[in-house]
Design a protein around this motif. Structure first.
Motif, PDB file in Angstrom:
ATOM      1  N   GLY A  15       0.819  -1.213   0.000  1.00 19.04           N
ATOM      2  CA  GLY A  15       0.000   0.000   0.000  1.00 19.04           C
ATOM      3  C   GLY A  15       0.851   1.260   0.000  1.00 19.04           C
ATOM      4  O   GLY A  15       0.581   2.208  -0.733  1.00 19.04           O
ATOM      5  N   ARG A  18       2.457   1.557  -3.414  1.00 22.34           N
ATOM      6  CA  ARG A  18       1.474   2.001  -4.415  1.00 22.34           C
ATOM      7  C   ARG A  18       1.232   3.497  -4.289  1.00 22.34           C
ATOM      8  O   ARG A  18       1.158   4.215  -5.281  1.00 22.34           O
ATOM      9  CB  ARG A  18       0.159   1.236  -4.263  1.00 22.34           C
ATOM     10  CG  ARG A  18       0.146  -0.081  -4.977  1.00 22.34           C
ATOM     11  CD  ARG A  18      -1.268  -0.637  -5.110  1.00 22.34           C
ATOM     12  NE  ARG A  18      -1.924  -0.805  -3.824  1.00 22.34           N
ATOM     13  CZ  ARG A  18      -1.889  -1.917  -3.099  1.00 22.34           C
ATOM     14  NH1 ARG A  18      -1.234  -2.952  -3.540  1.00 22.34           N
ATOM     15  NH2 ARG A  18      -2.514  -1.980  -1.945  1.00 22.34           N
ATOM     16  N   TRP A  19       1.099   3.983  -3.045  1.00 25.11           N
ATOM     17  CA  TRP A  19       0.904   5.416  -2.832  1.00 25.11           C
ATOM     18  C   TRP A  19       2.106   6.191  -3.352  1.00 25.11           C
ATOM     19  O   TRP A  19       1.947   7.187  -4.049  1.00 25.11           O
ATOM     20  CB  TRP A  19       0.695   5.716  -1.337  1.00 25.11           C
ATOM     21  CG  TRP A  19       0.631   7.183  -1.085  1.00 25.11           C
ATOM     22  CD1 TRP A  19      -0.464   7.987  -1.239  1.00 25.11           C
ATOM     23  CD2 TRP A  19       1.701   8.034  -0.690  1.00 25.11           C
ATOM     24  NE1 TRP A  19      -0.132   9.298  -0.957  1.00 25.11           N
ATOM     25  CE2 TRP A  19       1.199   9.345  -0.615  1.00 25.11           C
ATOM     26  CE3 TRP A  19       3.047   7.815  -0.397  1.00 25.11           C
ATOM     27  CZ2 TRP A  19       1.990  10.436  -0.250  1.00 25.11           C
ATOM     28  CZ3 TRP A  19       3.828   8.895  -0.036  1.00 25.11           C
ATOM     29  CH2 TRP A  19       3.300  10.186   0.032  1.00 25.11           C
ATOM     30  N   ARG A  22       2.031   6.384  -7.013  1.00 23.88           N
ATOM     31  CA  ARG A  22       0.978   7.280  -7.499  1.00 23.88           C
ATOM     32  C   ARG A  22       1.400   8.743  -7.426  1.00 23.88           C
ATOM     33  O   ARG A  22       1.135   9.514  -8.336  1.00 23.88           O
ATOM     34  CB  ARG A  22      -0.295   7.048  -6.673  1.00 23.88           C
ATOM     35  CG  ARG A  22      -1.493   7.831  -7.140  1.00 23.88           C
ATOM     36  CD  ARG A  22      -2.755   7.425  -6.392  1.00 23.88           C
ATOM     37  NE  ARG A  22      -2.601   7.431  -4.952  1.00 23.88           N
ATOM     38  CZ  ARG A  22      -2.922   8.455  -4.157  1.00 23.88           C
ATOM     39  NH1 ARG A  22      -3.419   9.554  -4.670  1.00 23.88           N
ATOM     40  NH2 ARG A  22      -2.759   8.368  -2.860  1.00 23.88           N
ATOM     41  N   GLU A  60       1.027  14.904  -2.120  1.00 20.76           N
ATOM     42  CA  GLU A  60      -0.347  14.402  -2.086  1.00 20.76           C
ATOM     43  C   GLU A  60      -1.332  15.497  -2.471  1.00 20.76           C
ATOM     44  O   GLU A  60      -2.262  15.269  -3.249  1.00 20.76           O
ATOM     45  CB  GLU A  60      -0.685  13.846  -0.697  1.00 20.76           C
ATOM     46  CG  GLU A  60      -2.088  13.337  -0.557  1.00 20.76           C
ATOM     47  CD  GLU A  60      -2.388  12.095  -1.377  1.00 20.76           C
ATOM     48  OE1 GLU A  60      -3.579  11.876  -1.690  1.00 20.76           O
ATOM     49  OE2 GLU A  60      -1.463  11.330  -1.703  1.00 20.76           O
ATOM     50  N   TYR A  63      -0.995  16.161  -6.156  1.00 21.64           N
ATOM     51  CA  TYR A  63      -1.605  15.066  -6.908  1.00 21.64           C
ATOM     52  C   TYR A  63      -3.125  15.206  -6.931  1.00 21.64           C
ATOM     53  O   TYR A  63      -3.750  15.097  -7.983  1.00 21.64           O
ATOM     54  CB  TYR A  63      -1.224  13.703  -6.320  1.00 21.64           C
ATOM     55  CG  TYR A  63      -1.891  12.583  -7.063  1.00 21.64           C
ATOM     56  CD1 TYR A  63      -1.351  12.104  -8.248  1.00 21.64           C
ATOM     57  CD2 TYR A  63      -3.090  12.034  -6.618  1.00 21.64           C
ATOM     58  CE1 TYR A  63      -1.984  11.099  -8.962  1.00 21.64           C
ATOM     59  CE2 TYR A  63      -3.721  11.036  -7.325  1.00 21.64           C
ATOM     60  CZ  TYR A  63      -3.162  10.573  -8.494  1.00 21.64           C
ATOM     61  OH  TYR A  63      -3.797   9.586  -9.207  1.00 21.64           O
ATOM     62  N   ARG A  64      -3.716  15.454  -5.779  1.00 21.59           N
ATOM     63  CA  ARG A  64      -5.179  15.545  -5.715  1.00 21.59           C
ATOM     64  C   ARG A  64      -5.713  16.749  -6.480  1.00 21.59           C
ATOM     65  O   ARG A  64      -6.752  16.653  -7.138  1.00 21.59           O
ATOM     66  CB  ARG A  64      -5.645  15.614  -4.265  1.00 21.59           C
ATOM     67  CG  ARG A  64      -5.494  14.305  -3.546  1.00 21.59           C
ATOM     68  CD  ARG A  64      -6.045  14.384  -2.159  1.00 21.59           C
ATOM     69  NE  ARG A  64      -5.796  13.136  -1.450  1.00 21.59           N
ATOM     70  CZ  ARG A  64      -6.457  12.776  -0.383  1.00 21.59           C
ATOM     71  NH1 ARG A  64      -7.388  13.559   0.133  1.00 21.59           N
ATOM     72  NH2 ARG A  64      -6.178  11.635   0.200  1.00 21.59           N
TER      73      ARG A  64
END
Length: 75
Positions: A15, A18-19, A22, A60, A63-64
């Motif tokens: 996890g 994967r983060w 990303r 983060e 990215y968002r």
């Protein structure tokens, strides 16, 4: 049983990886800005300690706001 054979440990690592995969491009873009801003404002030791978590938070957010929105709009 070793630590690497634990399913829970493998799932947690997967996890996190994967983060990281990303947000990796966002992290690449923001780490330099975060690091040098902190170096300008604080002592080098404090700046280096704070740069990693702040870069991850900034990645983060970027990215968002940018990448995630662009990906959604492209479909």
């Amino acid at each position: 049983m070793t630590l690497f054979e634990s399913t829970t440990q493998n799932e947690l690592c997967a996890g996190a990886l994967r983060w990281l995969g990303r947000v990796s491009y966002s992290l690449y873009l923001v780490h330099f800005v975060v690091l040098f801003t902190l170096l300008h404002l604080f002592a080098p030791a404090i700046a280096l300690i704070c740069a990693v978590p702040l870069s991850m938070v900034a990645a983060e957010v970027l990215y968002r706001l940018v990448e995630g929105t662009s990906i959604r709009l492209s479909h």
